[in-house]
Design a protein around this motif. Structure first.
Motif, mmCIF file in Angstrom:
data_model
loop_
_atom_site.group_PDB
_atom_site.id
_atom_site.type_symbol
_atom_site.label_atom_id
_atom_site.label_comp_id
_atom_site.label_asym_id
_atom_site.label_seq_id
_atom_site.Cartn_x
_atom_site.Cartn_y
_atom_site.Cartn_z
ATOM 1 N N ASP A 191 0.883 -1.256 0.061
ATOM 2 C CA ASP A 191 -0.089 -0.034 -0.009
ATOM 3 C C ASP A 191 0.750 1.170 0.012
ATOM 4 O O ASP A 191 0.580 2.245 -0.643
ATOM 5 C CB ASP A 191 -1.013 -0.027 1.201
ATOM 6 N N LEU A 192 1.946 1.345 0.793
ATOM 7 C CA LEU A 192 2.838 2.383 0.934
ATOM 8 C C LEU A 192 3.340 2.638 -0.654
ATOM 9 O O LEU A 192 3.458 3.531 -0.929
ATOM 10 C CB LEU A 192 4.032 2.112 1.849
ATOM 11 N N ALA A 193 3.974 1.591 -1.154
ATOM 12 C CA ALA A 193 4.617 1.671 -2.504
ATOM 13 C C ALA A 193 3.621 2.302 -3.618
ATOM 14 O O ALA A 193 4.065 3.299 -4.265
ATOM 15 C CB ALA A 193 4.884 0.258 -3.100
ATOM 16 N N LYS A 194 2.314 1.879 -3.442
ATOM 17 C CA LYS A 194 1.374 2.431 -4.411
ATOM 18 C C LYS A 194 1.159 3.989 -4.081
ATOM 19 O O LYS A 194 0.917 4.833 -4.879
ATOM 20 C CB LYS A 194 -0.006 1.474 -4.519
ATOM 21 N N LEU B 253 6.416 4.257 10.619
ATOM 22 C CA LEU B 253 7.281 3.051 10.214
ATOM 23 C C LEU B 253 7.794 3.196 8.774
ATOM 24 O O LEU B 253 8.465 2.131 8.241
ATOM 25 C CB LEU B 253 6.306 1.977 10.203
ATOM 26 N N SER B 254 7.766 4.268 8.064
ATOM 27 C CA SER B 254 8.120 4.264 6.743
ATOM 28 C C SER B 254 9.541 4.468 6.546
ATOM 29 O O SER B 254 9.887 4.037 5.453
ATOM 30 C CB SER B 254 7.468 5.706 6.171
ATOM 31 N N GLY B 255 10.250 4.705 7.505
ATOM 32 C CA GLY B 255 11.959 4.605 7.327
ATOM 33 C C GLY B 255 12.613 3.484 7.932
ATOM 34 O O GLY B 255 13.770 3.314 7.883
ATOM 35 N N LEU C 200 11.086 0.343 -2.083
ATOM 36 C CA LEU C 200 10.872 1.365 -2.786
ATOM 37 C C LEU C 200 11.930 1.684 -3.723
ATOM 38 O O LEU C 200 11.694 2.598 -4.629
ATOM 39 C CB LEU C 200 10.385 2.714 -1.783
ATOM 40 N N GLY C 201 13.164 1.320 -3.303
ATOM 41 C CA GLY C 201 14.166 1.783 -4.359
ATOM 42 C C GLY C 201 14.409 3.223 -4.645
ATOM 43 O O GLY C 201 14.370 4.017 -3.494
ATOM 44 N N ASP C 202 14.662 3.555 -5.717
ATOM 45 C CA ASP C 202 14.819 4.980 -6.101
ATOM 46 C C ASP C 202 13.656 5.737 -6.110
ATOM 47 O O ASP C 202 13.532 6.999 -6.556
ATOM 48 C CB ASP C 202 15.642 5.299 -7.485
ATOM 49 N N GLU C 203 12.405 5.013 -5.891
ATOM 50 C CA GLU C 203 10.988 5.875 -5.708
ATOM 51 C C GLU C 203 10.877 6.172 -4.254
ATOM 52 O O GLU C 203 9.874 6.844 -4.112
ATOM 53 C CB GLU C 203 9.874 4.963 -6.213
ATOM 54 N N ALA C 204 11.850 5.925 -3.309
ATOM 55 C CA ALA C 204 11.378 6.161 -2.046
ATOM 56 C C ALA C 204 11.381 7.813 -1.884
ATOM 57 O O ALA C 204 12.084 8.416 -2.671
ATOM 58 C CB ALA C 204 12.720 5.849 -1.116
ATOM 59 N N PRO C 205 10.340 8.273 -0.960
ATOM 60 C CA PRO C 205 10.134 9.795 -0.943
ATOM 61 C C PRO C 205 11.166 10.331 -0.483
ATOM 62 O O PRO C 205 11.945 9.771 0.497
ATOM 63 C CB PRO C 205 8.921 9.764 -0.304
#
Length: 401
Positions: free
Chosen positions: A233-236, A256-258, A266-271
Motif C-alpha cells: 500500500d505504501l509503494a502504491k 514506520l516508513s523509514g 521502494l528503491g529509487d522511488e523512495a520519497p
C-alpha cells in the motif's frame, strides 16, 4: 512393603505424567516462539535471525541458570486461532516456560488473552496495538517494541514544531490504523490546539486504490499529511502521490516508513523529505548499536532490519528476566518482568510495572535518497519513556489485574 513401595512409585509416575513439561527437569530452558514465518517471511525471517544471533551469544557465555536457552519456533500462518492452539501445545507438550513472538496485532492480542486466562507469561515482541498493554492488558503479558501511541507521539511532536495547521490522514482501515490516527490526533492537539484535520482516508489493508486516495487528499488542500500505510500500500501511495505532486510543498509524517522492511522495496522511488520513524542501521557505527550491526552482518552476511533488532532484544529481555527470577516458574518470571531493566543495542530499557510496556524508543529522521535507495538522515533516537502516559493515566486505560 514391596507392594506399598510399588504403588507409591506408580502414583508418582502417573502424577509426573500429568504435569506440564515445563515443570519437569530438562536439559535446556525452552521458550515458545510463535510467528508468521510463511505469511510474512520478509519480516519474520530477519526477526528470527536476530533471535538466533542473541541465542548463540547467550549460550556461548554459559546460558541461563546453568542451562542452555532454546527457542521452539512455530508458524501460526497469521491466524489467531492457530496461534492459540500452538501456544497450548508449546506450554503443555513441548515444555516451554513462557511464550513470545508475533508481528500482527490481532494474533498478538489472541495469544495475550489466552496467556492471561491460563496464567502463562507472554512477551509480545512486535505487535504495536495500544490495547495490548492498555485496554486489553493483563498481568501475564508484556510488550517489547515501542507502541503505536509512542511512535505517533514522536511524529506529532515534530509536526507541532512546523507552521502546518491543516492536516490530512491516510491509514489502513483496521485496529492498527485507527489507533495510529487517534494517537497522532491526541498528541498533536495537545501540542498544537489550533490544528485541524480536514480529511481522513481509510483504504482497506493491502487493497488501496491509490489514485482515488491521492485525489481525495489533494482536494482537501492540507498543509501536511500523516501516513500510516505500509508494505505494498505504501509503494502504491508513494508512486501515485509522487506522480500527481501530492507531496510537493507539504510536510509528510510517515509511521514506520523509514524502516528497512518498508523503505528498501521502494528503491529509487523512495520519497524524500518525509519525517518518519525507522531504523538507520547504515549510520550506526559506534557503541552498542554499532556492535549489534557489525555482529549481525558478520553472522548473516546481510544487514539488519528493525525486526532483527527486535528479535535480538527479545532474547536479551528473556535472559534478563530469567536471571532476575532465578527460576523458570511462571510467577517468578512474571514478577521478574515487572520493572525489569535490560541493556540493549538502543541503550537501557525498562518494562514498566504500570502497564508492562517497555521503554524501548524509536529513531525519527528525514527520508532521503542515497546511492539509489531510501535512507533516514538527520535522525535522533527518541527515548520511549518520554512518550508514554503516566502511571496515573495508565490506571484509567488498563483494567485492574
Amino acid at each position: 512393603m514391596q507392594r506399598k513401595t510399588f504403588l507409591k512409585a506408580l502414583l508418582a509416575t502417573a502424577a509426573l505424567a500429568t504435569m506440564p513439561l515445563s515443570a519437569v527437569a530438562q536439559d535446556t530452558i525452552k521458550i515458545g516462539e510463535i510467528n508468521h514465518y510463511k505469511r510474512l517471511a520478509a519480516f519474520a525471517e530477519p526477526y528470527k535471525k536476530g533471535i538466533e544471533l542473541a541465542l548463540e551469544e547467550a549460550n556461548a557465555a554459559g546460558g541461563v541458570l546453568g542451562k542452555q536457552l532454546e527457542f521452539i519456533f512455530r508458524d501460526d500462518q497469521g491466524e489467531p486461532g492457530e496461534a492459540v492452539k500452538i501456544a497450548e501445545e508449546l506450554m503443555t507438550r513441548e515444555g516451554a516456560v513462557m511464550l513470545t513472538g508475533t508481528i500482527l496485532s490481532n494474533v498478538g492480542l489472541a495469544i495475550s488473552s489466552y496467556a492471561g486466562e491460563k496464567g502463562y507469561v507472554y512477551l509480545a515482541s512486535e505487535p504495536l496495538a495500544d490495547s495490548l498493554v492498555w485496554a486489553a492488558g493483563n498481568k501475564y503479558t508484556f510488550r517489547l517494541r515501542a507502541s503505536t501511541f509512542m511512535q505517533a507521539a514522536m511524529l506529532a511532536e515534530a509536526a507541532a514544531k512546523t507552521d502546518a495547521k491543516r492536516f490530512a490522514t491516510i491509514a489502513p482501515n483496521y485496529a492498527y490504523g485507527k489507533d495510529a490516527v487517534a494517537a497522532f490526533k491526541e498528541n498533536l492537539l495537545k501540542l498544537k490546539p489550533d490544528a485541524e484535520f480536514v480529511a481522513e482516508q481509510w483504504p482497506a489493508l493491502f487493497k488501496i486504490d491509490a489514485g482515488a486516495e491521492v485525489q481525495a487528499l489533494e482536494r482537501a488542500k492540507p498543509d501536511a499529511i500523516y501516513n500510516v500505510t505500509f508494505g505494498p500500500d505504501l509503494a502504491k501511495f508513494v508512486r501515485e502521490g509522487g506522480d500527481r505532486g501530492l507531496f510537493e510543498g507539504r510536510g509528510v509524517y510517515g509511521l514506520l516508513s523509514g524502516e528497512p522492511e518498508y523503505i528498501d522495496p521502494l528503491g529509487d522511488e523512495a520519497p524524500e523529505g518525509w519525517t518518519v520513524t525507522g531504523y538507520p542501521w547504515y549510520d550506526l557505527n559506534d557503541g552498542p548499536g554499532g556492535d549489534f550491526v557489525s555482529a549481525y552482518q558478520t553472522r548473516w552476511d546481510d544487514y539488519p532490519r528493525i525486526g532483527s533488532l527486535v528479535g535480538y532484544m527479545t532474547v536479551q529481555s528473556i535472559v534478563a528476566a530469567l536471571e532476575k527470577a532465578g527460576s523458570t516458574e511462571t510467577e517468578a518470571i512474571r514478577d521478574a518482568f515487572e520493572d525489569l531493566g535490560v541493556s540493549t543495542p538502543v541503550g537501557d530499557i525498562t518494562f514498566r510495572s504500570s502497564d508492562h510496556q517497555s521503554t524501548m524508543g524509536a529513531y525519527v529522521g528525514t527520508t532521503a535518497l542515497r546511492d539509489g535507495r531510501g535512507v533516514m538522515v538527520d535522525w535522533d533516537y527518541k527515548e520511549g519513556a518520554n512518550y508514554l502516559p503516566s502511571a496515573e493515566e495508565v490506571a484509567k486505560l488498563r483494567p485492574a489485574d
